[in-house]
Design an enzyme around this catalytic site. Sequence first.
Site, PDB file in Angstrom:
ATOM      1  CE  LYS A 156       0.820   1.157   4.564  1.00  0.00           C
ATOM      2  NZ  LYS A 156       1.711   2.259   4.952  1.00  0.00           N
ATOM      3  N   GLY A 209       3.488  -1.586   4.125  1.00  0.00           N
ATOM      4  CA  GLY A 209       2.470  -2.464   4.708  1.00  0.00           C
ATOM      5  C   GLY A 209       2.661  -3.941   4.405  1.00  0.00           C
ATOM      6  CB  SER A 212      -0.263  -4.775   7.490  1.00  0.00           C
ATOM      7  OG  SER A 212       0.424  -4.083   8.495  1.00  0.00           O
ATOM      8  CG  ASP A 271      -1.020   0.112   8.183  1.00  0.00           C
ATOM      9  OD1 ASP A 271      -1.783   1.055   8.439  1.00  0.00           O
ATOM     10  OD2 ASP A 271       0.176   0.248   7.884  1.00  0.00           O
TER      11      ASP A 271
HETATM   12  O1  C5P Z   1      -0.367  -1.099  14.894  1.00  0.00           O
HETATM   13  P1  C5P Z   1       1.042  -1.413  14.614  1.00  0.00           P
HETATM   14  O2  C5P Z   1       1.496  -2.662  15.334  1.00  0.00           O
HETATM   15  O3  C5P Z   1       1.405  -1.439  13.178  1.00  0.00           O
HETATM   16  O4  C5P Z   1       1.885  -0.238  15.243  1.00  0.00           O
HETATM   17  C1  C5P Z   1       3.265  -0.329  15.472  1.00  0.00           C
HETATM   18  C2  C5P Z   1       3.683   0.806  16.368  1.00  0.00           C
HETATM   19  O5  C5P Z   1       3.603   2.052  15.677  1.00  0.00           O
HETATM   20  C3  C5P Z   1       2.840   0.979  17.603  1.00  0.00           C
HETATM   21  O6  C5P Z   1       3.276   0.168  18.667  1.00  0.00           O
HETATM   22  C4  C5P Z   1       3.017   2.464  17.912  1.00  0.00           C
HETATM   23  O7  C5P Z   1       4.254   2.681  18.564  1.00  0.00           O
HETATM   24  C5  C5P Z   1       3.133   3.081  16.531  1.00  0.00           C
HETATM   25  N1  C5P Z   1       1.840   3.576  16.020  1.00  0.00           N
HETATM   26  C6  C5P Z   1       1.297   4.724  16.576  1.00  0.00           C
HETATM   27  N2  C5P Z   1       0.092   5.187  16.122  1.00  0.00           N
HETATM   28  C7  C5P Z   1      -0.556   4.545  15.131  1.00  0.00           C
HETATM   29  C8  C5P Z   1      -0.019   3.370  14.560  1.00  0.00           C
HETATM   30  C9  C5P Z   1       1.185   2.923  15.031  1.00  0.00           C
HETATM   31  O8  C5P Z   1       1.874   5.326  17.489  1.00  0.00           O
HETATM   32  N3  C5P Z   1      -1.711   5.038  14.691  1.00  0.00           N
END
Ligand code: C5P
Length: 329
Positions: free
Chosen positions: A16, A125, A128, A161
């Site tokens: 993405k 991504g 994801s 994501d």
């Molecule tokens: O959701 P995901 O595991 O991809 O997120 C990885 C890290 O990125 C989270 O632990 C956080 O530190 C950061 N993040 C964030 N805000 C978001 C998405 C991700 O702070 N909206």
Amino acid sequence: MNQNIGGSVRVDCSAKLNLFLEVLGKRDDGFHEVETLLAAVSWYDSLYFTNDTTGALRLQCHWANGLAARQQSSRGDLVGCLGRLPEPADNLVWRALRRLREVAGIEAGASIQLIKRIPAMAGLGGASSDTAAALLAANRGWQLNWPLERLSRLAAELGSDVPFFLTPRSCGSAMAVARGRGERIETLQGTPRLHVVIVKPPAGLSTPRVFAECRPAGQPVNLNRLLDGLRSAALTRIGDCLFNRLQTAASEITPWIARVRNAFQQLDCLGHCMSGSGSSYFGLFRNARQAARQAARLRSERLGYVVVTQTTTAPCQMTGIDRLRGSAA
Ligand code: C5P
């Protein structure tokens, strides 16, 4: 659902791009509130899922033919650009299947082969998308028949994501506005096909680090102009509206973002921007020919892995293996 397929499926799962990403604030749960526009592009990993009646879960993951050699050879053009493959036990695909099995209360097993083409730590991504593919494949292979909404709730637990990659084929390019921490999806219909060139420089970026360094918007940039541009397929306006709040933070972490941005600035390009938390950077072009021509210039500058691609109609495309062999009904 085609029961003839049995338990073997292949899912091609896309990368993405974030055409827009605004960070609205930091939340109490440590995540950031975002407003982002995601688009699926024709650059795929492939996940092969085969039912295992012993209940064992096996995962093999490797780079697609040719990529590993290009990354390893000292004269290879991809040295350092793909990033590292996670150990199977750390792979989000593995966690997704274990969690799905637990929530569904079943003891099914599977043998998964994951062929990677999308670089890691790239803001594209890839992990994801692989995770969404695993959920879709297991939902079919284990004959759970969960509706998409239920699968999406589990997907959101696994990563912000992941739900986007579950969105079904759309009329036009597969694009969605994502809000919350990125898991609340509103799909867009009738969006135009966009021609892009993506550069993944040798340095990768860690998502938590980039978010931690980012200062949320004082005055958030409004997404509506980009949405209007997409609705009317106004390429110049779309190019003008590409935006990523995380780009400043990413540029403070690695000099590669500014290097690649400067290279895009020299090109005949409608607009350019970093994707997600980086380090991939992309530019928008009027058509495929122009994209290919400008990509050749970028390649000659040896800025990293340069890919010419376009937006696509679905993030994940599932095929029954029997059908691939031409023997299914
Ligand atoms: O959701 P995901 O595991 O991809 O997120 C990885 C890290 O990125 C989270 O632990 C956080 O530190 C950061 N993040 C964030 N805000 C978001 C998405 C991700 O702070 N909206």
